[in-house]
Write an enzyme that holds these catalytic residues in place. Structure first.
Site, PDB file in Angstrom:
ATOM      1  N   ASN A  68      29.101  53.837  67.746  1.00 26.94           N
ATOM      2  CA  ASN A  68      28.662  55.187  67.394  1.00 26.94           C
ATOM      3  C   ASN A  68      29.532  56.242  68.079  1.00 26.94           C
ATOM      4  OD1 ASN A  68      26.549  54.174  65.893  1.00 26.94           O
ATOM      5  ND2 ASN A  68      24.968  54.642  67.387  1.00 26.94           N
ATOM      6  N   ARG A  86      28.199  52.792  49.402  1.00 26.32           N
ATOM      7  CA  ARG A  86      28.693  51.781  50.352  1.00 26.32           C
ATOM      8  C   ARG A  86      28.234  50.409  49.873  1.00 26.32           C
ATOM      9  NH1 ARG A  86      30.494  54.626  54.798  1.00 26.32           N
ATOM     10  NH2 ARG A  86      29.349  56.523  55.352  1.00 26.32           N
ATOM     11  N   HIS A  99      26.044  60.962  46.593  1.00 21.35           N
ATOM     12  CA  HIS A  99      25.325  60.143  47.571  1.00 21.35           C
ATOM     13  C   HIS A  99      24.020  59.608  46.998  1.00 21.35           C
ATOM     14  CE1 HIS A  99      23.141  59.602  51.562  1.00 21.35           C
ATOM     15  NE2 HIS A  99      24.278  58.973  51.782  1.00 21.35           N
ATOM     16  N   TYR A 146      18.470  47.765  57.573  1.00 26.90           N
ATOM     17  CA  TYR A 146      18.092  49.170  57.385  1.00 26.90           C
ATOM     18  C   TYR A 146      16.707  49.220  56.752  1.00 26.90           C
ATOM     19  CZ  TYR A 146      22.983  50.823  57.921  1.00 26.90           C
ATOM     20  OH  TYR A 146      24.239  51.116  58.386  1.00 26.90           O
ATOM     21  N   ARG A 164      15.129  59.949  62.838  1.00 27.53           N
ATOM     22  CA  ARG A 164      15.824  58.959  63.665  1.00 27.53           C
ATOM     23  C   ARG A 164      16.891  59.572  64.558  1.00 27.53           C
ATOM     24  NH1 ARG A 164      19.538  55.965  60.244  1.00 27.53           N
ATOM     25  NH2 ARG A 164      21.181  57.232  61.123  1.00 27.53           N
TER      26      ARG A 164
END
Length: 694
Positions: free
Chosen positions: A44, A366, A426, A459, A552
């Site tokens: 990250n 993705r 997206h 996820y 989150r």
């Protein structure tokens, strides 16, 4: 109200999110789970420096002195980031050292070459001769050998040498450690030796006739953001390929080195890189810890991980049931990774083989490298079906993979759309058109996550399946907008950004504000940054609306400020799974529940094509409501944001609740109940009922 009363700086909020990731090492977790969070934290941080810090440095270099809504200039932010990371570095080193020490007690050793036994060193020597020496690149740097180009995240060993016969002659150079090499050499069951320590101890073979005086492992980070001038691009794929190459040459923004590095060696490196001194980080632990996955994945030590969970496929889906028959019966909503992602892949695979299917359309943001969904699309195109795929080539760090799939789809005869000028696409949507008698029937999937079977196992996301006619009209319009010319970018039941989602969300927030203390909003998302949305939530809070936000990552809203946001609570859940679903609840809206691909950020609401989906089915609403309720009750994985901008672990109640563990247990129980043949045709109703009872 001043801006500081309500707004928190975006970059500092993100840093606190990454701190929460690292802080998982404080919990009573299996040791390799702690190592996993260290790896995630470091990966990250790499991306944060490559994109966010690089962007701030570019703004500063361009002379930008104005601040954002919280009134911090680029220089202010850079100073705060460096200060924050400098203070946190010791925590990272302590967690790593403690975890490695505990691992050694259970037989898993991560060591340097120098600390290995004689027999292990011998294995490392053999490995060096057979695997390392042939692929490493020794580099001399002097008047005839210029300093080499170093790609982004290059890792190597800088060396200071002297001539064996003439010790007064000093040379500087480096050894580039190829990415084809593993980060650690596995020298036996449970023994891992860092590659750089093996290289360091064989310097005399790498540079014959020279003696090693000092060395240091180093790693560089470059600006990895890409600016693509789409209006000037005749061939978008070509311009993207060129931009990917330029990413490797972005300006240096960070240097990581070993602590105690010879000052002459550091000066040698930075005389060529010219990195600002406060962006040079010296570590007492190994660099490139994002590569710890090599050790985490060691199957001999799987007992040091949390027990694996198998996602469940529940009725009306099943092996011997047509996906089309299942969706025809009723709308279906699944919750990944607790429920399997397989029905999503099954929709495309079954459509690719079904002679009645005439068209498949979908968006891809993705996808994994070995995607069975994309293979099914290729098969469908080869079979002569009309296949339209929006492949978002600008999906950051997935550009090359998406470029590969775009070419493969095009070669199969699919119609590939590469994006919309000025916007990223997206939205997560697929549409299958089937000829049933003299009618066309539409089968639609709308989700909050990517069409990626690998990430769907880690996820948390929502998948929604429907064959409703009004959704068919909207998804058809959406795909026409993608592939054609259209000035009208508005839908009816679905909401589409950049024209509709923000507008409709504001309308719903204001409607709750009109209800005063009877108003209620619950919103779950990854990030809240948009200043307009924050101000609307603040106004609703002032009107008495009770607002719970489950966010989150970044949250730029400061909750709990008297007269400003006192009725707003913010919590973040960090645990075994990455929280990724977006679910919105408005008590007085019709319907109450919505799912979306969009976070409440300017980029999602104003610069991307996103979709927000209303959920009308009462049983599916109940399921979403119970998901939110469990996450609001979580007191094991949750952190609460205070009005000082800091997060604290949620207070423990009389009963412990880990929402990830709860959902694993719940879906295991539901699966066993249905397996016995109970309520097969009422699975969705049963799911909601059991969840509520739990």
């Amino acid at each position: 109200m001043t801006n500081n009363d309500i707004f928190i700086n975006r970059e500092l909020s993100w840093l606190r999110f990454n701190t929460r990731v690292l802080s998982q090492c404080e919990k009573n977790l299996p040791l390799l789970e702690k190592l996993k969070f260290i790896a995630i934290y470091c990966t990250n941080l790499d991306e944060f420096y490559m994109i966010r810090v690089a962007g701030l440095k570019a703004l500063f270099a361009a002379g930008v002195v104005s601040g954002g809504v919280e009134e911090m200039t680029p220089l202010d932010q850079l100073r705060e980031i460096r200060k924050y990371l400098g203070n946190e570095q010791k925590k990272l080193e302590d967690y790593y050292n403690m975890t490695v020490a505990e691992l050694s007690k259970v037989g898993l050793h991560i060591i340097e070459y120098e600390k290995a036994s004689h027999s292990v060193k011998k294995k490392a020597d053999e490995y060096f001769a057979s695997n390392i020496w042939p692929v490493i690149v020794p580099i001399a740097v002097d008047s005839t050998h210029p300093f080499p180009h170093l790609n982004n995240l290059s890792f190597g060993l800088a060396v200071k040498l002297c001539d064996s016969e003439h010790p007064e002659i000093i040379k500087f150079g480096m050894v580039r450690i190829s990415r084809v090499l593993p980060r650690f050499f596995k020298a036996g069951n449970g023994i891992y030796i860092s590659i750089e320590s093996i290289v360091r101890n064989h310097a005399s073979k790498i540079f014959p006739g020279y003696k090693l005086l000092s060395s240091c492992a180093f790693r560089v980070t470059r600006n990895a953001d890409m600016v693509i001038e789409e209006e000037e691009a005749d061939d978008f794929m070509m311009i993207l390929e060129q931009s990917l190459k330029s990413r490797r040459k972005g300006a240096f923004v960070r240097l990581q080195i070993q602590k105690g590095t010879d000052s002459e060696l550091l000066n040698f490196l930075n005389s060529h890189m010219k990195i600002f001194p406060k962006d040079i980080y010296e570590y007492e632990i190994p660099l490139t810890l994002g590569s710890l996955w090599q050790i985490i994945g060691d199957k001999d030590f799987s007992n040091l991980l949390l027990p694996p969970y198998t996602p469940k496929t529940l009725p009306p889906f099943g092996e011997n049931i047509s996906i089309f028959e299942a969706i025809d019966k009723a709308d279906i909503l699944t919750f990944q990774p607790f429920e399997s992602f397989d029905p999503v892949a099954q929709l495309i695979k079954e459509a690719s083989k079904d002679p009645k299917v005439i068209s498949i359309r979908m968006t891809l943001y993705r996808a994994e490298k070995n995607s069975n969904i994309i293979q099914a699309l290729i098969d469908a195109a080869n079979d002569g079906k009309q296949v339209t795929v929006m492949v978002e080539l600008k999906a950051r760090f997935d550009e090359e993979n998406n470029l590969h799939w775009a070419k493969a789809l095009e070669n199969a005869g699919a119609h590939v759309i590469y994006g919309i000028t000025g916007f990223k696409v997206h939205a997560k949507v697929s549409q299958v058109i089937r000829q049933e008698g003299d009618k066309l029937r539409f089968y639609i999937h709308l989700g909050t996550g990517n069409y990626n079977g690998s990430s769907a196992k880690i996820y948390t996301d929502i998948s929604y399946f429907t064959s409703k006619d009004d959704f068919a009209v909207d998804t058809t319009s959406f795909f026409h907008i993608l592939s054609g010319f259209s000035k009208e970018r508005r839908l009816d039941k679905l909401s589409m950004s950049p024209m509709q989602i923000k507008e409709r969300l504001i309308e719903k927030i204001r409607n709750e504000a009109k209800m005063g203390k009877d108003g209620r909003i619950i919103a779950k998302m990854n990030a809240l940054v948009d200043s307009d949305m924050i101000e609307e939530l603040s106004n609703a809070s002032k009107a008495g609306v009770q607002i719970d936000l489950i966010i989150r990552g970044i949250c730029c809203l400061r909750p709990g400020v008297a007269g400003v946001s006192e009725n707003i609570k913010v919590r973040s859940i960090i645990g075994k799974y990455l929280e990724h679903a977006r679910i919105f609840y408005f008590k007085h809206s019709s319907p109450n529940y919505y799912i979306s691909s969009a976070d409440w950020m300017p980029r999602n609401l104003e610069r991307r094509l996103e979709l927000m989906t209303p959920i009308y089915d009462v049983n599916l609403q109940t399921k979403l409501g119970e998901i939110l309720r469990m996450q609001l009750a979580d007191n094991e994985l949750a952190y609460e944001l205070g009005n000082d901008g800091e997060y604290k672990a949620a207070p423990k109640g009389q009963k412990s609740l880990d929402s990830h563990k709860f959902f694993e247990d719940y879906f295991n129980k539901l699966f066993k109940t249905i397996e016995k043949g109970n309520d097969q045709d009422k699975a969705q109703i049963l799911a909601s009922k059991l969840l509520k009872e739990s």
